[in-house]
Design a protein around this motif. Structure first.
Motif, short mmCIF file in Angstrom:
data_model
loop_
_atom_site.label_atom_id
_atom_site.label_comp_id
_atom_site.label_asym_id
_atom_site.label_seq_id
_atom_site.Cartn_x
_atom_site.Cartn_y
_atom_site.Cartn_z
N GLY A 56 0.80 -1.23 0.00
CA GLY A 56 0.00 0.00 0.00
C GLY A 56 0.83 1.28 0.00
O GLY A 56 0.36 2.34 -0.39
N ARG A 57 2.08 1.16 0.47
CA ARG A 57 2.88 2.37 0.69
C ARG A 57 4.19 2.20 -0.07
O ARG A 57 4.87 1.18 0.04
N TRP A 58 4.54 3.22 -0.84
CA TRP A 58 5.69 3.15 -1.74
C TRP A 58 6.59 4.36 -1.57
O TRP A 58 6.11 5.47 -1.35
N ILE A 59 7.90 4.15 -1.75
CA ILE A 59 8.84 5.27 -1.82
C ILE A 59 9.23 5.41 -3.29
O ILE A 59 9.59 4.42 -3.93
N GLY A 108 2.41 19.00 -3.19
CA GLY A 108 1.45 18.17 -2.46
C GLY A 108 1.46 16.70 -2.87
O GLY A 108 0.51 15.97 -2.57
N SER A 109 2.52 16.27 -3.53
CA SER A 109 2.54 14.92 -4.09
C SER A 109 3.06 13.85 -3.14
O SER A 109 3.51 12.81 -3.59
N GLU A 123 0.62 8.17 -10.49
CA GLU A 123 0.29 6.78 -10.86
C GLU A 123 -0.10 5.98 -9.61
O GLU A 123 -1.08 5.22 -9.62
N LEU A 124 0.68 6.12 -8.56
CA LEU A 124 0.41 5.38 -7.32
C LEU A 124 -0.94 5.78 -6.74
O LEU A 124 -1.78 4.95 -6.42
N ARG A 125 -1.13 7.09 -6.63
CA ARG A 125 -2.36 7.58 -5.99
C ARG A 125 -3.61 7.23 -6.78
O ARG A 125 -4.66 6.97 -6.21
N SER A 126 -3.49 7.20 -8.12
CA SER A 126 -4.67 6.85 -8.93
C SER A 126 -5.07 5.39 -8.70
O SER A 126 -6.16 4.97 -9.04
#
Ligand code: GBH
Length: 442
Positions: free
Chosen positions: A154-157, A278-279, A203-206
């Motif tokens: 769920g969480r990416w760097i 804000g990304s 891309e991640l948030r979408s």
């Protein structure tokens, strides 16, 4: 229920995997750079590293024994999209798929980094980070990986320490790709890294996933009896090192870079800063030490000079050990950015130090002291209001320390690089006990 504090270790693909030409992986800039005579101390080769590509299951067992509930690793872009853009290598994706499954099975939250400096060489040949297309290629690669692993991760760097990749790799030439560009071109590289982050975050948030950006932060110290010139140098260094990749994502603007003699950052197009602003859903902080910043010598070409912090212990690398600097960094972010600041994660902290290997036991008291001091520094920051959600020790296994080869050992686990034998050090047991005490259910 709020999610638990993450206790983990961190690593990077190129430093541990080896297997550089297996299963369809293509060369990265680091493969090519490391082959340059003189690039790596004593000519050490990254070809085997920790052989993690084959021994990943043993390494996951070590994490399990350590009792961590999170693991930060990086995904090698040249394994997944060997030429940087275009064809996807299924075998590369399969490797990370197996790793993620093994972690999740043991209750360990995977925290992948998408770029830890190993740019596919094919993209470097097409201009690397000087080319705007590289940012777009990064977003496409991010989409491929997120589509495959996003059901379990769920969480990416997005990027690891873009400022170090920018400065060491593109200005000083001591890291891959070994470029020595002038200041405006170095800032163009910075912009394309920021743009890559922004496009990847979208891309991640979408897909409903969180995007973090990890920076190397180093609080600035002024010399005793500092002059105005020393303080101005400190501000210039702070803008470049600590704020170039943090201000734009949190405030939508660049810090004041006027001391560098560049009126504006090259390559910025209309809409770029809106995309970047804000990304982030979290900020990763890699902390090693503060920096003593002095006024530059005349004709140095930079608006600052770096001095040596004295009167404190130093690591085997020669870096000063100053745990309070971590508290200062975390509280400093909190004060500076206020409500614009998302949760913080200490995504790297650790030291290289002397290891005494005797009868199968590895004693590393300096590392134990380092970790205890810095974990206490995180506690102090949380007491002062910093919203810190995790702490990751750099690193699990002694590994390929970039230009230093295998000379610097940062691991909680000793690796005999001739046999690949892993031996947990005393610090492994200490970190395990700290985690156990803090995660015990009353
Ligand atoms: C990180 O970079 C990297 O993410 C990781 O891959 C690497 O293995 C790890 O740290 C250990 O090096 O000149 O005395 O002021 C760390 C970046 C840049 C931090 C140099 C310390 C200078 C110390 N480092 N910096 S000093």
């Amino acid at each position: 229920m709020s999610s638990p504090f993450l206790w983990g270790t961190a690593s990077a693909a190129f430093q541990v995997e080896g297997a550089l030409s297996e299963d369809g992986r293509a060369p990265s800039v680091w493969d090519v750079f490391a082959a340059r005579p003189g690039a790596i101390r004593d000519g050490h080769s990254p070809a085997a590293a920790c052989d993690h590509y084959h021994r990943w299951s043993e390494d996951v067992d070590l994490l399990d024994r350590l009792g961590v509930n999170a693991y930060r690793f990086s995904i090698a872009w040249p394994r997944v999209v060997p030429r940087g853009s275009g064809a996807v290598n299924k075998a590369g994706l399969d490797f990370y798929d197996r790793l993620v499954d093994a972690l999740v099975e043991r209750g360990i939250t995977p925290l992948p980094t998408l770029f830890h400096w190993d740019l596919p060489q094919a993209l470097e040949d097409a201009g690397g980070w000087l080319a705007r297309d590289t940012s777009k290629a990064f977003a496409d690669y991010t989409a491929v990986v997120a589509d495959r692993l996003g059901d379990r991760v769920g969480r990416w760097i997005t990027l690891n320490e873009p400022v170090v990749h920018m400065a060491y790799g593109h200005a000083f030439g001591i890291h891959a790709p070994g470029r020595t560009l002038d200041v405006p071109e170095v800032l163009r590289v910075a912009h394309h890294l920021l743009l890559a982050h922004g496009l990847a975050a979208a891309e991640l948030r979408s897909r409903g996933l969180e995007a973090l950006l990890t920076n190397n932060l180093s609080p600035v110290r002024a010399p005793e009896h500092a002059t105005d010139a020393d303080l101005a140098a400190g501000a210039a260094y702070d803008a470049l090192h600590n704020r170039l990749f943090t201000d734009p994502v949190l405030t939508g603007a660049h810090p004041d870079l006027s001391a560098f003699g560049v009126p504006e950052v090259p390559g910025v197009r209309e809409g770029d800063l809106d995309l970047i602003s804000g990304s982030v859903d979290g900020i990763g902080v890699n902390y090693y030490n503060p920096s003593l910043v002095l006024a530059p010598e005349e004709g140095s070409g930079l608006p600052f000079a770096l001095g040596e912090i004295t009167g404190v212990p130093t690591t085997a690398f020669g870096w000063p050990v100053v745990p309070e600097g971590l508290t200062e960094t975390l509280v400093g972010l909190t004060d500076r950015y206020g409500s614009a600041l998302p949760p913080l994660y200490v995504t790297e902290n650790g030291c290289s130090c002397r290891d005494e290997v005797e009868d199968g036991r590895v004693t590393d008291p300096e590392r134990i002291a380092y970790l205890e001091g810095h974990i206490a520094a995180v506690d102090a920051a949380r007491e002062r209001g910093a919203d810190v959600r995790g702490y990751f020790v750099w690193t699990l296994t002694d590994n390929f320390e970039w230009a230093e080869g295998y000379h610097q050992r940062f691991g909680l686990v000793h690796v005999d690089h001739a046999t690949q034998t892993r031996t947990p050090k005393d610090s492994f047991a200490r970190y395990r006990d700290i985690i156990a005490a803090r995660t015990a259910v009353p």
